[in-house]
Design a protein around this motif. Structure first.
Motif, PDB file in Angstrom:
ATOM      1  N   GLY A 111       0.787  -1.222   0.000  1.00 29.69           N
ATOM      2  CA  GLY A 111       0.000   0.000   0.000  1.00 29.69           C
ATOM      3  C   GLY A 111       0.820   1.273   0.000  1.00 29.69           C
ATOM      4  O   GLY A 111       0.258   2.365  -0.077  1.00 29.69           O
ATOM      5  N   PHE A 112       2.154   1.169   0.073  1.00 29.10           N
ATOM      6  CA  PHE A 112       3.013   2.346   0.082  1.00 29.10           C
ATOM      7  C   PHE A 112       3.089   2.978  -1.310  1.00 29.10           C
ATOM      8  O   PHE A 112       3.144   2.273  -2.327  1.00 29.10           O
ATOM      9  CB  PHE A 112       4.429   1.998   0.536  1.00 29.10           C
ATOM     10  N   GLY A 113       3.165   4.322  -1.345  1.00 29.67           N
ATOM     11  CA  GLY A 113       3.428   5.034  -2.579  1.00 29.67           C
ATOM     12  C   GLY A 113       4.915   5.039  -2.887  1.00 29.67           C
ATOM     13  O   GLY A 113       5.732   4.569  -2.089  1.00 29.67           O
ATOM     14  N   PRO A 114       5.324   5.604  -4.044  1.00 29.97           N
ATOM     15  CA  PRO A 114       6.739   5.579  -4.451  1.00 29.97           C
ATOM     16  C   PRO A 114       7.682   6.241  -3.442  1.00 29.97           C
ATOM     17  O   PRO A 114       8.742   5.689  -3.134  1.00 29.97           O
ATOM     18  CB  PRO A 114       6.739   6.340  -5.783  1.00 29.97           C
ATOM     19  N   GLU A 115       7.329   7.414  -2.941  1.00 29.56           N
ATOM     20  CA  GLU A 115       8.218   8.112  -2.008  1.00 29.56           C
ATOM     21  C   GLU A 115       8.345   7.351  -0.693  1.00 29.56           C
ATOM     22  O   GLU A 115       9.436   7.239  -0.126  1.00 29.56           O
ATOM     23  CB  GLU A 115       7.701   9.531  -1.752  1.00 29.56           C
ATOM     24  N   GLN A 116       7.227   6.821  -0.195  1.00 33.36           N
ATOM     25  CA  GLN A 116       7.257   6.076   1.066  1.00 33.36           C
ATOM     26  C   GLN A 116       8.054   4.784   0.901  1.00 33.36           C
ATOM     27  O   GLN A 116       8.800   4.377   1.794  1.00 33.36           O
ATOM     28  CB  GLN A 116       5.833   5.775   1.531  1.00 33.36           C
ATOM     29  N   THR A 117       7.925   4.135  -0.259  1.00 29.68           N
ATOM     30  CA  THR A 117       8.696   2.928  -0.536  1.00 29.68           C
ATOM     31  C   THR A 117      10.189   3.229  -0.588  1.00 29.68           C
ATOM     32  O   THR A 117      11.005   2.480  -0.028  1.00 29.68           O
ATOM     33  CB  THR A 117       8.246   2.304  -1.869  1.00 29.68           C
ATOM     34  N   GLU A 118      10.558   4.333  -1.251  1.00 31.15           N
ATOM     35  CA  GLU A 118      11.968   4.715  -1.333  1.00 31.15           C
ATOM     36  C   GLU A 118      12.547   4.990   0.052  1.00 31.15           C
ATOM     37  O   GLU A 118      13.680   4.583   0.365  1.00 31.15           O
ATOM     38  CB  GLU A 118      12.110   5.941  -2.221  1.00 31.15           C
TER      39      GLU A 118
END
Length: 404
Positions: A111-118
């Motif tokens: 459920g994480f977005g790209p910035e949160q995943t990075e």
């Protein structure tokens, strides 16, 4: 009593740590990312660290009967081999996990977005440094327990939590959640350093050894497969909880983690403090079934008498408990409500948690590692099905209920 007092001191500091972290970062995306990074680290630790630490204590406790404190104990060679093998395996596993951190985080937090995943990937690579430090701490503490040295192991949470508080309050506002990851590594190093102090009085000097034919290590190796599976099951439960929570709402992972911290407090202070001296005693009892029954019965009586009223109180007053402990700074009313929901449904399983912990550790101490694993597989299946079914329906409440 010594272990209980030290555990209470560490736990109080641990709650202060959580309060400071919550006040600085709130229950939001960045703290969720940090908790997922810790989950990745726990996968690596679950490969061998927990299993090795649990298996070394009863083996060395039996070897330590009647041995001197001048370094002549036969258990010392076993310790050399166990520590060496663990460090090599965990070092390699941590390196591999760091390389593949991005796809792993993608699976664990869909459920994480790209910035949160990075951000989670960066934090993962930092906290993975602590794997060998945490594992070394657990192993050396287990050796100390086997020789009746409980003080320094019980105090290990004090320097760790102090470091984490400084990292969050002093460096968090400037460097963000990265300060927590670095603080975790530094605090883990402080924990490890403490464990060398009691071993000096035992005449124990850790020396690298790969003598896999050592009888003590071979006994540990026979215990490892089911213990490894048990550690993996524990990690699967937490990882599925957080994966489902990542799809529920921002801050859901943090709310579940903080709720679990509260319900785990009495379990840690009472059950864990009881098991620290009880575990090597059960292992040393060996085949004396009358003594085993006496030790387990006394332990069970203490667990039931202490945890039953605590569970009832936590269910009734979950909201004010969470507000009092964590409701400061960025940890707003919504975060308090979500965490109180998690606490209320976790608390319903507190008695079962304490009883199962006692039974599992007693089984391991006498060499029965099969039945606890069978039970854990059944429990994991219930938890995973409950997460996937109740999580989307009831959110945080459903995920906590699945664990209970």
């Amino acid at each position: 009593m010594l272990v209980a007092v030290l555990t209470i001191g560490s736990t109080v500091l641990g709650f202060l740590r959580d309060v400071v972290i919550g006040a600085v970062f709130g229950a939001g995306p960045s703290l969720d990312a940090y908790l997922v990074a810790q989950g990745v680290m726990n996968i690596v630790l679950g490969l061998i660290s927990g299993a090795m630490a649990r298996s070394i204590t009863p083996v060395v406790a039996r070897q330590a009967k009647g041995c001197s404190t001048t370094g002549s104990c036969s258990g010392h060679r076993t310790v050399d081999v166990a520590v060496t093998v663990t460090m090599v395996v965990l070092g390699l596993a941590g390196l591999v996990m760091a390389i593949f951190a991005a796809p792993v985080v993608g699976v664990l937090a869909p459920g994480f977005g790209p910035e949160q995943t990075e951000l989670a990937v960066l934090l993962t690579r930092v906290v993975l440094i602590a794997t060998v430090l945490v594992s070394g701490t657990n192993l050396l503490a287990g050796v100390g327990h086997a020789h009746g040295r409980f003080g320094w192991a019980g105090a290990q949470g004090i320097p760790f939590n102090i470091v984490m508080i400084i990292a969050a309050a002093g460096f968090g506002p400037r460097f963000g959640v990265l300060a927590l990851a670095v603080g975790f590594v530094v605090g883990s190093l402080a924990r490890l350093v403490l464990q060398f102090l009691p071993l000096r009085s035992l005449g124990l000097r850790i020396a690298p050894s790969l003598d896999l034919r050592d009888p003590g290590f071979r006994e540990i190796a026979r215990m490892l497969p089911p213990l490894l599976l048990s550690s993996a099951i524990t990690n699967v439960n937490q990882l599925v909880d957080r994966a489902v929570a990542s799809t529920v709402a921002d801050g859901a992972i943090t709310a579940l983690s903080y709720g679990w911290h509260v319900v785990n407090l009495p379990e840690s202070v009472i059950v864990a403090s009881l098991l620290v001296p009880l575990y090597p005693a059960i292992g040393a009892a060996g085949d004396d079934r009358a003594e085993l029954r006496r030790l387990i019965r006394r332990g069970l009586q203490a667990v039931l008498a202490a945890l039953a009223p605590i569970a009832a109180v936590l269910i009734v007053v979950a909201q004010p408990v969470v507000a009092t402990l964590f409701g400061y700074g960025a940890f707003d009313g919504d975060a308090v409500d979500a965490t109180a929901t998690a606490l209320r449904w976790y608390a319903a399983g507190l008695i079962a948690l304490g009883m199962s912990t006692l039974f599992v550790r007693a089984s391991h101490a006498v060499g029965d590692t099969v039945r606890p694993v069978i039970t854990a597989i059944v429990a994991m299946s219930v938890n995973v099905v409950g997460d996937l079914w109740l999580g989307p329906l009831w959110g945080i409440r459903g995920i906590a209920l699945a664990t209970t």
